[in-house]
Design a protein around this motif. Structure first.
Motif, PDB file in Angstrom:
ATOM      1  N   ARG A  93       0.846  -1.200   0.000  1.00  0.00           N
ATOM      2  CA  ARG A  93       0.000   0.000   0.000  1.00  0.00           C
ATOM      3  C   ARG A  93       0.879   1.246   0.000  1.00  0.00           C
ATOM      4  O   ARG A  93       1.857   1.345   0.741  1.00  0.00           O
ATOM      5  N   MET A  94       0.537   2.201  -0.826  1.00  0.00           N
ATOM      6  CA  MET A  94       1.322   3.423  -0.943  1.00  0.00           C
ATOM      7  C   MET A  94       1.175   4.297   0.303  1.00  0.00           C
ATOM      8  O   MET A  94       0.149   4.256   0.991  1.00  0.00           O
ATOM      9  N   ILE A  95       2.213   5.090   0.587  1.00  0.00           N
ATOM     10  CA  ILE A  95       2.164   6.035   1.707  1.00  0.00           C
ATOM     11  C   ILE A  95       1.221   7.179   1.332  1.00  0.00           C
ATOM     12  O   ILE A  95       1.346   7.756   0.245  1.00  0.00           O
ATOM     13  N   PRO A  96       0.275   7.533   2.205  1.00  0.00           N
ATOM     14  CA  PRO A  96      -0.633   8.651   1.897  1.00  0.00           C
ATOM     15  C   PRO A  96       0.126   9.961   1.701  1.00  0.00           C
ATOM     16  O   PRO A  96       1.204  10.161   2.266  1.00  0.00           O
ATOM     17  N   ALA A  97      -0.428  10.838   0.887  1.00  0.00           N
ATOM     18  CA  ALA A  97       0.232  12.110   0.597  1.00  0.00           C
ATOM     19  C   ALA A  97       0.414  12.957   1.844  1.00  0.00           C
ATOM     20  O   ALA A  97       1.355  13.752   1.950  1.00  0.00           O
ATOM     21  N   SER A  98      -0.477  12.804   2.825  1.00  0.00           N
ATOM     22  CA  SER A  98      -0.399  13.605   4.050  1.00  0.00           C
ATOM     23  C   SER A  98       0.584  13.038   5.073  1.00  0.00           C
ATOM     24  O   SER A  98       0.904  13.693   6.064  1.00  0.00           O
ATOM     25  N   ALA A  99       1.095  11.832   4.837  1.00  0.00           N
ATOM     26  CA  ALA A  99       1.994  11.176   5.788  1.00  0.00           C
ATOM     27  C   ALA A  99       3.449  11.461   5.424  1.00  0.00           C
ATOM     28  O   ALA A  99       3.770  11.714   4.261  1.00  0.00           O
ATOM     29  N   PRO A 100       4.349  11.429   6.413  1.00  0.00           N
ATOM     30  CA  PRO A 100       5.774  11.599   6.099  1.00  0.00           C
ATOM     31  C   PRO A 100       6.298  10.401   5.334  1.00  0.00           C
ATOM     32  O   PRO A 100       5.709   9.316   5.396  1.00  0.00           O
ATOM     33  N   PRO A 101       7.398  10.562   4.590  1.00  0.00           N
ATOM     34  CA  PRO A 101       7.951   9.430   3.826  1.00  0.00           C
ATOM     35  C   PRO A 101       8.352   8.281   4.752  1.00  0.00           C
ATOM     36  O   PRO A 101       8.780   8.500   5.892  1.00  0.00           O
ATOM     37  N   PHE A 102       8.192   7.071   4.248  1.00  0.00           N
ATOM     38  CA  PHE A 102       8.659   5.893   4.990  1.00  0.00           C
ATOM     39  C   PHE A 102      10.124   5.673   4.661  1.00  0.00           C
ATOM     40  O   PHE A 102      10.507   5.612   3.493  1.00  0.00           O
ATOM     41  N   ASP A 103      10.953   5.552   5.688  1.00  0.00           N
ATOM     42  CA  ASP A 103      12.385   5.340   5.487  1.00  0.00           C
ATOM     43  C   ASP A 103      12.859   4.304   6.497  1.00  0.00           C
ATOM     44  O   ASP A 103      12.842   4.542   7.707  1.00  0.00           O
ATOM     45  N   LEU A 104      13.282   3.162   5.990  1.00  0.00           N
ATOM     46  CA  LEU A 104      13.715   2.071   6.860  1.00  0.00           C
ATOM     47  C   LEU A 104      14.946   2.467   7.678  1.00  0.00           C
ATOM     48  O   LEU A 104      15.095   2.072   8.832  1.00  0.00           O
ATOM     49  N   GLY A 105      15.846   3.264   7.068  1.00  0.00           N
ATOM     50  CA  GLY A 105      17.026   3.721   7.798  1.00  0.00           C
ATOM     51  C   GLY A 105      16.665   4.583   8.993  1.00  0.00           C
ATOM     52  O   GLY A 105      17.329   4.525  10.041  1.00  0.00           O
ATOM     53  N   PHE A 106      15.615   5.373   8.863  1.00  0.00           N
ATOM     54  CA  PHE A 106      15.159   6.200   9.985  1.00  0.00           C
ATOM     55  C   PHE A 106      14.622   5.327  11.116  1.00  0.00           C
ATOM     56  O   PHE A 106      14.849   5.614  12.298  1.00  0.00           O
ATOM     57  N   ILE A 107      13.917   4.254  10.748  1.00  0.00           N
ATOM     58  CA  ILE A 107      13.352   3.362  11.765  1.00  0.00           C
ATOM     59  C   ILE A 107      14.466   2.663  12.542  1.00  0.00           C
ATOM     60  O   ILE A 107      14.413   2.545  13.770  1.00  0.00           O
ATOM     61  N   VAL A 108      15.488   2.215  11.829  1.00  0.00           N
ATOM     62  CA  VAL A 108      16.600   1.509  12.473  1.00  0.00           C
ATOM     63  C   VAL A 108      17.352   2.428  13.432  1.00  0.00           C
ATOM     64  O   VAL A 108      17.843   1.981  14.486  1.00  0.00           O
ATOM     65  N   THR A 109      17.460   3.713  13.092  1.00  0.00           N
ATOM     66  CA  THR A 109      18.268   4.642  13.892  1.00  0.00           C
ATOM     67  C   THR A 109      17.440   5.497  14.854  1.00  0.00           C
ATOM     68  O   THR A 109      17.916   6.541  15.318  1.00  0.00           O
ATOM     69  N   VAL A 110      16.216   5.076  15.168  1.00  0.00           N
ATOM     70  CA  VAL A 110      15.377   5.829  16.110  1.00  0.00           C
ATOM     71  C   VAL A 110      16.071   6.041  17.457  1.00  0.00           C
ATOM     72  O   VAL A 110      16.067   7.160  18.005  1.00  0.00           O
ATOM     73  N   PRO A 111      16.693   5.009  18.073  1.00  0.00           N
ATOM     74  CA  PRO A 111      17.362   5.242  19.363  1.00  0.00           C
ATOM     75  C   PRO A 111      18.459   6.306  19.285  1.00  0.00           C
ATOM     76  O   PRO A 111      18.588   7.139  20.196  1.00  0.00           O
ATOM     77  N   LEU A 112      19.261   6.299  18.209  1.00  0.00           N
ATOM     78  CA  LEU A 112      20.314   7.297  18.066  1.00  0.00           C
ATOM     79  C   LEU A 112      19.731   8.690  17.852  1.00  0.00           C
ATOM     80  O   LEU A 112      20.271   9.687  18.347  1.00  0.00           O
ATOM     81  N   ASN A 113      18.645   8.754  17.126  1.00  0.00           N
ATOM     82  CA  ASN A 113      17.994  10.050  16.912  1.00  0.00           C
ATOM     83  C   ASN A 113      17.508  10.645  18.234  1.00  0.00           C
ATOM     84  O   ASN A 113      17.681  11.853  18.491  1.00  0.00           O
ATOM     85  N   ARG A 114      16.925   9.809  19.063  1.00  0.00           N
ATOM     86  CA  ARG A 114      16.445  10.276  20.370  1.00  0.00           C
ATOM     87  C   ARG A 114      17.611  10.683  21.268  1.00  0.00           C
ATOM     88  O   ARG A 114      17.522  11.677  22.001  1.00  0.00           O
ATOM     89  N   LEU A 115      18.719   9.921  21.188  1.00  0.00           N
ATOM     90  CA  LEU A 115      19.890  10.247  21.996  1.00  0.00           C
ATOM     91  C   LEU A 115      20.462  11.606  21.605  1.00  0.00           C
ATOM     92  O   LEU A 115      20.752  12.440  22.475  1.00  0.00           O
ATOM     93  N   LEU A 116      20.626  11.849  20.306  1.00  0.00           N
ATOM     94  CA  LEU A 116      21.192  13.113  19.843  1.00  0.00           C
ATOM     95  C   LEU A 116      20.232  14.272  20.091  1.00  0.00           C
ATOM     96  O   LEU A 116      20.674  15.405  20.347  1.00  0.00           O
ATOM     97  N   ALA A 117      18.936  14.008  20.020  1.00  0.00           N
ATOM     98  CA  ALA A 117      17.958  15.061  20.315  1.00  0.00           C
ATOM     99  C   ALA A 117      18.007  15.451  21.789  1.00  0.00           C
ATOM    100  O   ALA A 117      17.825  16.629  22.136  1.00  0.00           O
ATOM    101  N   ALA A 118      18.286  14.470  22.651  1.00  0.00           N
ATOM    102  CA  ALA A 118      18.352  14.751  24.090  1.00  0.00           C
ATOM    103  C   ALA A 118      19.678  15.356  24.500  1.00  0.00           C
ATOM    104  O   ALA A 118      19.776  15.977  25.570  1.00  0.00           O
ATOM    105  N   LYS A 119      20.712  15.205  23.692  1.00  0.00           N
ATOM    106  CA  LYS A 119      22.044  15.714  24.026  1.00  0.00           C
ATOM    107  C   LYS A 119      22.568  16.575  22.867  1.00  0.00           C
ATOM    108  O   LYS A 119      23.337  16.083  22.015  1.00  0.00           O
TER     109      LYS A 119
END
Length: 295
Positions: A93-119
């Motif tokens: 199923r395609m990603i809706p136009a109103s939704a952000p792009p799906f990126d598998l790399g972003f999903i894998v790096t969620v913990p690092l994103n949260r760490l850098l956002a907090a520090k």
């Protein structure tokens, strides 16, 4: 009377033999006509009969089929993946136009994103180190031309950034919502930048390929390792989509090859025209190249 009978019998036998011979010849002629007619018919419908009869796969034996799998496993895996992703493409199923792009790399790096956002300080440190790595790439690529007189890597980088500018402007991707910028990141000052494709990664590949050609193996391994860390950081900070980074690797390889062909062509052209050119004692990819100083 017996002689007449014998003569008549011989005459009848000879006539019968000639008749049989004529009939056989007629049958052969008819078969040839039918064969020619069939060939003509096959040709009239596009020559498929001839094409299939002489097709490469018609000559395969069973051991040839198994040999493809045995001696060419990677293309076979690619063929299987082609069928798999065809199924995925028709069922996903395609990603809706109103939704952000799906990126598998972003999903894998969620913990690092949260760490850098907090520090933020840690994010700034990593951004600064990445900028130092970009400076290292730039210094090496320019040094191959200005110091060593080998223009291939520099020409490759010029090709790469030119096409990156064209593609980046032609299709402008939205900046991810959770992008973590830094004032010391490159481009310095948190200014706007093209996402597709990653110039960071492509330039690193160009520099690494040049190092490997010159057998600077240790330096190449260091650059490859730093490039991997750079990819992880860019995904973690949402500075690039996964596709930007993947295409950046391919772009580095592609434009390095294009630059090699360009240098080789220009060198041969100069030699053919009898232009006096001073060559470096080193060789670039097995071909002498033109140095900065030409007569």
């Amino acid at each position: 009377m017996n002689g007449d009978t014998f003569h008549n019998r011989n005459s009848s036998s000879s006539t019968l033999s000639k008749r049989n011979s004529t009939e056989r010849k007629g049958d052969v002629t008819e078969m040839k006509k039918k064969s020619a007619s069939a060939t003509a018919t096959a040709t009239e419908v596009g020559g498929y009969g001839w094409w299939l009869g002489n097709a490469y796969f018609m000559k395969w034996r069973m051991e040839d089929v198994f040999g493809v799998v045995k001696y060419h496993p990677i293309p076979c895996i690619f063929a299987a993946s082609l069928l798999f992703f065809m199924g995925v493409e028709y069922t996903l199923r395609m990603i809706p136009a109103s939704a952000p792009p799906f990126d598998l790399g972003f999903i894998v790096t969620v913990p690092l994103n949260r760490l850098l956002a907090a520090k933020p300080a840690l994010n700034t440190l990593f951004a600064g180190l990445n900028t130092v790595f970009v400076a290292m790439q730039t210094a090496y690529i320019l040094g191959t031309f200005l110091i060593e007189g080998r223009p291939r890597a520099t020409i490759s980088a010029l090709f790469m950034f030119t096409f990156r500018g064209i593609l980046g402007y032609a299709t402008q991707l939205p900046l991810p919502e959770d992008f973590l910028g830094s004032g010391v990141d490159f481009p310095v000052g948190n200014v706007s930048f093209f996402l597709f494709y990653s110039g960071h990664v492509a330039a690193s590949v160009i520099a690494s390929l040049d190092m490997k050609r010159m057998q600077r193996w240790e330096m190449a391994r260091v650059f490859d390792a730093l490039n991997v860390l750079q990819v992880v950081r860019l995904l973690s900070t949402r500075g690039h989509y996964t596709i930007d980074l993947a295409v950046g690797i391919g772009a580095g390889i592609l434009f390095d090859s294009m630059a090699g062909n360009y240098v080789e062509t220009r060198t041969k052209l100069s030699a053919a025209n009898g232009i006096g050119v001073e060559y470096s004692p080193k060789h670039e990819n097995g071909v002498k190249y033109q140095s900065v100083s030409s007569d």
